[in-house]
Every structure is written in C-alpha cells, then in structure tokens.
Enzyme design. Structure first.
Site, PDB file in Angstrom:
ATOM      1  N   LYS A 161      29.859  23.021  16.597  1.00  0.00           N
ATOM      2  CA  LYS A 161      29.802  24.384  17.130  1.00  0.00           C
ATOM      3  C   LYS A 161      28.442  24.666  17.750  1.00  0.00           C
ATOM      4  CE  LYS A 161      32.174  27.359  14.686  1.00  0.00           C
ATOM      5  NZ  LYS A 161      32.199  26.632  13.419  1.00  0.00           N
ATOM      6  N   GLN A 171      32.203  30.649  21.466  1.00  0.00           N
ATOM      7  CA  GLN A 171      32.521  29.347  20.898  1.00  0.00           C
ATOM      8  C   GLN A 171      33.375  28.567  21.889  1.00  0.00           C
ATOM      9  OE1 GLN A 171      34.644  27.660  16.869  1.00  0.00           O
ATOM     10  NE2 GLN A 171      33.669  29.645  16.774  1.00  0.00           N
ATOM     11  N   ARG A 229      35.354  24.557  21.846  1.00  0.00           N
ATOM     12  CA  ARG A 229      35.577  23.264  21.189  1.00  0.00           C
ATOM     13  C   ARG A 229      36.699  22.531  21.911  1.00  0.00           C
ATOM     14  NH1 ARG A 229      38.307  26.954  17.668  1.00  0.00           N
ATOM     15  NH2 ARG A 229      36.437  27.277  16.421  1.00  0.00           N
ATOM     16  N   GLY A 236      37.778  26.217  11.328  1.00  0.00           N
ATOM     17  CA  GLY A 236      38.433  27.024  10.301  1.00  0.00           C
ATOM     18  C   GLY A 236      38.307  26.452   8.904  1.00  0.00           C
ATOM     19  N   HIS A 254      69.601  -1.036  20.626  1.00  0.00           N
ATOM     20  CA  HIS A 254      69.954  -2.105  19.696  1.00  0.00           C
ATOM     21  C   HIS A 254      70.710  -1.609  18.459  1.00  0.00           C
ATOM     22  CE1 HIS A 254      69.604  -5.291  16.756  1.00  0.00           C
ATOM     23  NE2 HIS A 254      69.068  -4.412  15.966  1.00  0.00           N
ATOM     24  N   ARG A 283      27.899  31.474  11.295  1.00  0.00           N
ATOM     25  CA  ARG A 283      29.053  30.568  11.286  1.00  0.00           C
ATOM     26  C   ARG A 283      28.613  29.176  10.832  1.00  0.00           C
ATOM     27  NH1 ARG A 283      32.860  32.975  15.064  1.00  0.00           N
ATOM     28  NH2 ARG A 283      31.827  34.434  16.467  1.00  0.00           N
TER      29      ARG A 283
END
Length: 875
Positions: free
Chosen positions: A22, A307, A309, A130, A829, A115
């Site tokens: 982060k 943020q 990511r 999270g 098959h 955070r």
C-alpha cells in the site's frame, strides 16, 4: 541506521520491502503526479525493531508457524495472545520521536487515516487487502500512536493468520508498515476497477460510488451505485438506494448517518465525473502496467486517490492486442485436461500446432479460431464441431460471434483459399470412407501408418546428442500433425459425421435416438478400450498372486520392478506388466502434457486401478461385458435395419453406415495414441539431453528442463542461454505454483472477458446439477470424488465424479457405475468410453467435485443430463 519513517515522496514501487504494498503504491502514485493526499509510512524496520524488544515474540511466532491452520480454536488463542502482547509493547523513544516529527511536518491539526501495509500485500499473485485493519479520522499524537500500535497488532488477526497459512506465507517473513495519510473529508467515495472484476474485461472500467466515506462500501452497510465505462462511454448504470453513509466527526472517529430520503436514490456521480474517473483509472493502470483496484474520494469537487493495488483475481491474458475483438477457447477443456502445464509442456504443444493459433495464458493453452469464425462457413461449422467437445464452449462461442463488433470485422483476405488445400483432401477421404472403402480394412491401414511413423521418429532421433538431438526433437514435433491429420483424421471424422447423421435418421425413422447408445457399445478396435480390458487382465492375474497383491499396496516407483523379482509370482506379473507397458507405457493421466510422468516412469499410478478392479469387478467380467456389448450393438443394428427394410435404399444405407460407424468409431483414439507415442519418444530424447546438462553442471536435476521451452533448451545445450539458469527455474516454479491455483475459463476474448452462458433450460429436479447427457441410462450410487486417478480408491457400484478424464483415466472405467465430469462433450474421451462400457455419463457439470460430497448418494441421469442429490451428507 535504517529509517523508521519515510514520506510518500521518498518511496516508490521499489520500496515494497520497507513500506509494504500500500505504501509503495501510494508513493509511486504521488511521485508520478497523481492526486494523492500527503502522508508518510512507518516502515517495516520500525516493526522489526519493535518486536526485537520482546524476548517472547520469537517463540510465539515459532508456535504460530507450527500450528495446524485448520485448528481454529488454537488459531484464535495464539492470535489474541500475540495481539495483546504487541499492544502492550512500549514504542522505543527514538522511534516515537521520528513518527511524531513526521506527523507535525504534514500537519498536526489534520485528521489522518491510519492503514496497515504488509510486505506480502498487493502483489501481482496475492492480495492481502483487508487482512489487516484501517482506522479513519484519527486526531492527536496519543491517538495516532495508539492506532499505529493497533495496526501492528492487526498483522495477527484471525483472518490475516488464516490467509497467510492458506497461501503458504511464513508468519516470520511478513512484515508490516503503517501508512499515515492526511484524511480527506469527502462528499463522495468509491472503488474503481480498471477491468471488469466480474467477467475480466480489460476494456471496461467498473466504478462503485456512494456518499460519505468509502468505509460504508467496504464494510457492506450500503449498496453503492454501479457505473461501467468502455472507450470513454458509459455503458451501464445501476443507481442503488443508499440509505446510510459514514462521516468523520470533528473530534475524531466516524459516525454512521441515515441519508435524507431525496438523496438516497440520487445518482452519486455526475456523468462527467464518471467518465473523468474512468480516464484517471486508465492512466493509473498504464503507469503500473496492470489493471488496478483503486479507492478514490471527492472533496469539494476535487478527486483524490487514497489507494491503488493490482487486481489479483483476473485470469491472465495471452500476449495479444485487445482490438479487434478475438475469441479463444480452452484447449485443455477440449482435451479433458485443465491442469496448469510447465513451460516445456506448453512449448511442445505449440510446436506441434501453430504458435499463432495456440496461445498461452495462465499456464494453459487457448485456441484462437477467430479468423475461421469470420468466414460465414466457419461460423456455421465450427460451433457445431465444438459442441461435440464441450457444449458450454460451443454456446459461449455462438454468443460472441453474433455480436456486432465481431461481425463488422471482414474475413482475412485469401483465408478460404489457404484452408481449401488442407480441407478438401480430408473431405475426399471421408467421402470414400462413407461410400466406397471396406471399413474392416481401415484399422490395418491406420495402424500400418502409425507403425511406420513411429519407426521413422525413432530412427531420426537415434544416435544424436547435444543441440542436434534437441533440434531433431523439435523437427519431429513440428511435422507430426502435418503427417497425422491427412492419414488418420478422415477416419474419426467419418465417425463423427455418421454420429450426427444416425442421430437425425433415427429420430425420423423411430421417433427418438435412444437406440444409438447401444450401437456405441464395444466398438471394434478402440485402442484405449483395449487398454482398459488389458488392465482387467492384469487385475485377474493379481487375483492368482496374493503376494503380488500385497506388494502392490506398498510399492514405490524407484525400485518397483526390482521388488517384484523378490516375491512369489512377481516375475510372472512383471512379464505381463512389461508387455502392457510396451504398448501403453507412454500413456498417463494428463498425457497431452509431456512433463507428466508416464506409466513407464511411474508404474504405481496403475496400482489403484488394478486393485480397484479386483474389488469391484468379478474375474473375467470385463471381457464378458465387452462381448455382451458387442451382442447388444449387433441386436440394435438389426432393430434399425428391420425398421427401414421396406425401403431398399434406406435399408442399403442403414446397413452400410452402421457398419462404417462401428468400425471407424473404433479408430477415434488412434490419432491421439500416435501423437502421445511420438511425444514420448521425444521425451526420452529430451530427458537424455537433460541428464547430459546435469553432468555438465548446467542443471541441478533432470526435471529442471520442464521449466524451459524447446528453443531455450537448444540454447542451453549450445551454451548460448543468456539468463541466470537457477533464477529462471526458481521464478518459473513460483509462477507455475500460482497458475495451479487458477481456474481456467472455457472461453475468453482478447479483451479479457470470460464468456459464460447459463445452464441448459429444461424440466429438472430442484437443486439438480445440470450438464450434458453423453451416455444414456439412469443409475443411483455413492459418489466417489476422484481428483487424480493414481489416488482413486473405488469400490463396487460407485460413481466417478472427476474434474475431467482422458485416456489415462480409462483403467478406472471398468469399476465405475457412472461418470460425472466438470468438462467434456459428446465426443470427448470419457463420453465415448462410457458409451462403449454402457455406463451413464453426464459431463460439463460446473464444480461437480466441489458441489458433490465424497460418499454422497446421487442419481446420474445420462438421458437428460443432470445429477440429483439423494442425500445431504456422505454415507
């Protein structure tokens, strides 16, 4: 001294070990000029220096690593002990001063978001988002330090511990940084995905937005508005009723408020803001080089990014342009082997086929038939052909080729002319097979060609070493299909065409096609069915040799044959097994992947099938069943012929086509048998070269060759490979492990969209699992979940429930009462063998191995294509 605090403008993506995912991403964004509120990171060095002050922490972490991750009570107790301990640790004075100085530099009158930012967080292959905690609207020095300490402790929440254990991370090797960011007091917050998180489309930006702080969306207390943007245009809006919002309190902390009624159904973002945000998202995606999951907020009309990511849930895309729209289907689903493959396995298949048509994605191969589908005839024929391999693939392809953006692309110039020289000779051969040739002679002709080709390959590889040996391997693989397709393909293709014709004819003549499944029984000359019968013979031999049976229960591959020689009856069984291996030793589950161990390399793979056959099939019963199947097929043929005997023409063609159908149906596995045989000869040559590379010190072990392409192996052999060999192997092993965790989609587009279609509609029992009916009959029995045939433990009357089956699974079929698979179609098959053995089969049942419990009583309806649960639990 290593810094305890770094400001955003001092870090970038290379700083991940010090500031976590982060923090690194925020620093990268701020440096690149994106609107990120200012702040700083309390680095992982601070965390490490903190826990170094504790004599107990090392033993607590050791205890955590040794713990069974499934023991939830122990997990909770340990997690609580570590969190309590961390929150009681005193922050060293110098560290505290550095943190407070940074806080004052940004502005001590601001509120802050605090955070966690873990070093294993927001990686391309794993998102720890999270897993640790976030605290909003933190004011004052005491509260700041308290919440930093809480962030450190949140590295050991129950969910974080469980996630790390599940993903194989050492608890000692994951460190925590804390991001301290000036708090924005927004009117609107949201989450933006720069690729559609539901279907994976890389050209669609998906935005969730609501009023107040974004925590309302993240925590799930509000249903946000959803907007989707493609190419600068809003293509979807869903305005939700937003009853609540979370806001900052002046004194610190947050409060949840009920929104005014007129605001609850109001569109959160204007159309202009939606399009502008999507543009910003795509700029951020371009900067990072991958689709992003972005948190944003809007304060006084100004957008801030708090943020970003990588989206880790997207299935990887092949290396190809997104436009114009192309469509691909999974080769693994068609071949009934959806496991990830190592680089050598992929390289071998791409060498055999065209690398332009066969594309790699996520450790699997995808076939790109787009150019053919742009032809009108291709759109008509190919989906029908694919329906025989996998009904869901066919329906998904049909959905894509009807789209306006697909149809507007003109066919490739000259493609029809280029295809014709390949297709026309094969169709001429099919015509001769249908109307002229004696079908009884087909097997001899095909097998003569196969023997000639295999001898040619062996002769061409004999006596070679070094680069010449590998180049010869590459040439044999490159030219294999060119020889196999015109010489063998017309025979199984004739069988497929007759299957379609007979199905339609029987409906006209008899009102339904139910009798067709009897015509499929015990097809003469099916090389894979004959293999299954010989497994039964081996099992019957072991019944006479109790010491061999006991030996097989504990045998290992390293000294398998040597151990046999030491027991009573061992030589007799060894001779029979060696005869079997001479013909079938190149086969195995997942045999299209050259890196999978062959039965000749790992004979214990056959043991469960042999012992399972002994438990569930009476002596000689497998041969009797085959004879009975032949009789039933003959009787079915007579019934059909009698039905049309009044018409001389119908009777003539019915007799002819039934005979061709059965004799050529027995050849449908021969092309694959030859291809796998040639691949195995090539594997022997590759592994011999691998042994030489180990002797030279280039590789540590022979199996390391699996992590290189054929071209790279040639470079290694010539001493021209430029990269660090050990590092390449290590990186590719890690990537392969990740690929194994992915679920490959059946069909996807060049835009990354995973194309899915709803299950077939019909009158099915409530709660039934819907698939495709491929072998008639209805049976009830215990489900036996089989993920790997070498680990199967079947008893009499059990139903195989498997992810897929290929010829390497055939030994289990004699013991099974029915078959259920997650992939497959009418002509794959497992379906053909099930029809030959006369057992009901339903294929294409999504997640069958997860939804059906091992030992659960189920009903398999091979007539209508569904699986019904008869009990809730396993018995």
């Amino acid at each position: 001294m290593k810094a305890h605090v770094l400001f955003f403008n001092e870090v970038d993506r290379s700083s991940l070990p010090y500031v976590g995912g982060k923090g690194a991403n925020l620093g990268e964004l701020r440096k690149a000029g994106f609107p990120v509120p200012e702040g700083f990171c309390v680095t992982t060095y601070a965390y490490q220096d903190l826990i170094a002050t504790s004599p107990e922490m090392e033993s607590l972490l050791n205890e955590l690593n040794a713990m069974d991750p499934g023991d939830l009570n122990q997990l909770r107790k340990l997690g609580e002990s570590i969190r309590t301990h961390l929150q009681q640790l005193e922050i060293p004075a110098q560290m505290k001063n550095e943190i407070l100085h940074a806080w004052e530099s940004v502005g001590k009158d601001y509120a802050y978001a605090v955070r966690s930012s873990a070093t294993a967080e927001d990686l391309p292959t794993a998102s720890f988002a999270g897993q640790q905690d976030t605290y909003l609207n933190i004011k004052g020095s005491d509260e700041l330090l308290r919440h930093i300490r809480k962030c450190w402790a949140s590295l050991f929440t129950d969910r974080a511990i469980s996630y790390r254990a599940k993903n194989g991370f050492d608890h000692r090797q994951v460190y925590l940084s804390v991001v301290v960011q000036r708090m924005v007091n927004p009117e609107i917050s949201g989450i933006m995905f720069t690729a559609d998180p539901v279907n994976g489309n890389r050209t669609v930006v998906s935005i969730d937005a609501s009023f107040g702080l974004g925590e309302a969306i993240v925590s799930g207390i509000v249903s946000a508005d959803l907007y989707k943007v493609k190419s600068g245009e809003i293509i979807h809006k869903n305005i939700s009723e937003k009853k609540k919002a979370i806001y900052s309190l002046p004194e610190g902390g947050t409060v949840t408020k009920e929104l005014p009624r007129d605001q609850q159904t109001k569109q959160t973002l204007t159309d202009g803001q939606i399009v502008s945000l999507a543009r910003l998202g795509k700029r951020i995606e371009k900067h990072f080089g991958s689709p992003q999951d972005i948190e944003f907020c809007i304060e006084n009309g100004e957008v801030f990014v708090v943020q970003s990511r990588p989206i880790t849930s997207l299935y990887p895309l092949p290396d190809m342009p997104q436009e114009p729209l192309r469509v691909m289907f999974s080769f693994g689903h068609v071949q009934m082997m959806t496991d990830a493959m190592k680089p050598l396995g992929i390289s071998v298949l791409r060498t055999m086929a065209s690398a332009n048509v066969m594309l790699e994605a996520g450790g699997r191969l995808y076939v790109d038939p787009t150019d053919v589908l742009h032809l009108k005839l291709g759109r008509k024929i190919l989906p029908h052909a694919l329906n025989n391999a996998d009904e869901a693939i066919s329906r998904a392809i049909c959905e894509v080729i009807q789209r306006p953006e697909f149809l507007k692309v003109p066919p490739k110039p000259g493609l029809s002319r280029a295809i014709r020289p390949f297709i026309v000779p094969i169709l001429k051969e099919v015509w001769k097979n249908l109307l002229k040739r004696d079908p009884k002679l087909a097997k001899e002709k095909v097998e003569a060609f196969m023997q000639k080709k295999l001898t040619e390959v062996r002769d061409n590889l004999k006596g070679l070493r070094g680069p010449a040996r590998l180049e010869a391997v590459q040439y044999q693989l490159d030219t294999l299909l060119r020889d196999v397709l015109p010489n063998i393909l017309p025979y199984p293709l004739t069988f497929v065409i007759l299957s379609i014709w007979l199905k339609k004819a029987l409906i006209r003549w008899m009102g339904d096609d139910k009798i067709l499944h009897r015509l499929n029984k015990s097809l003469p000359g099916n090389i894979t069915s004959e293999m299954g019968l010989q497994i039964g013979d081996l099992a019957d031999l072991v019944r006479e040799l109790p010491e061999v049976e006991e030996y097989l229960k504990h045998a290992n591959d390293q000294n398998f044959y040597e151990g046999l020689a030491k027991i009573k009856g061992g030589e007799r069984f060894k001779k029979a097994l060696e005869d079997f291996m001479a013909k079938y030793g190149m086969r195995c589950p997942g045999e299209i992947d050259l890196t999978k161990p062959r039965w000749r390399e790992a004979p214990t793979q056959l043991v469960p099938a042999i012992l399972g056959h002994m438990r569930s099939v009476k002596p000689g019963e497998h041969r009797q069943r085959f004879i009975q199947g032949e009789q039933e097929a003959q009787e079915a043929a007579q019934v059909i012929i009698r039905q049309v005997e009044r018409s001389r023409i119908k009777s003539k063609y019915a007799k002819r086509f039934i005979e061709v159908f059965r004799y050529l149906g027995g050849l449908r596995e021969h092309h694959k048998y030859l291809m796998v045989s040639v691949m195995d000869e090539c594997k022997k040559a590759i592994m011999a070269e691998a042994g030489d590379l180990v002797e030279k010190g280039v590789l540590q072990q022979a199996e390391d060759v699996y992590y290189f392409t054929l071209d790279e192996l040639i470079q290694l052999s010539k001493g021209e490979f430029k990269e660090d060999v050990s590092q390449v192997i290590s990186d590719r092993k890690e990537k392969y492990e990740w690929y194994q965790t992915l679920k490959p989609p059946r069909v996807m587009t060049s835009e990354g969209e995973i194309v899915t279609v709803s299950p077939r509609q019909g009158e099915f029992p409530k709660g039934a699992l819907i698939g495709s009916p491929v072998s008639a009959g209805v049976v009830e029995g215990k489900a036996r979940i089989v993920l790997k045939p070498e680990e199967a433990f079947l008893h009499e009357g059990e139903i195989i429930v498997a992810p897929h089956t290929d010829p390497g699974w055939t030994p289990l079929f004699q013991s099974a009462k029915a078959l259920v698979t997650e992939v497959g179609g009418l002509m794959t098959h497992g379906s053909v063998v099930a029809r030959e053995y006369g057992i009901p089969a339903v294929v294409g049942v999504d997640d069958a191995t997860k939804k059906i419990k091992d030992g659960q009583m189920i009903r398999v309806d091979g007539n209508q294509g569904f699986v019904e649960f008869l009990s809730d639990k396993n018995e």
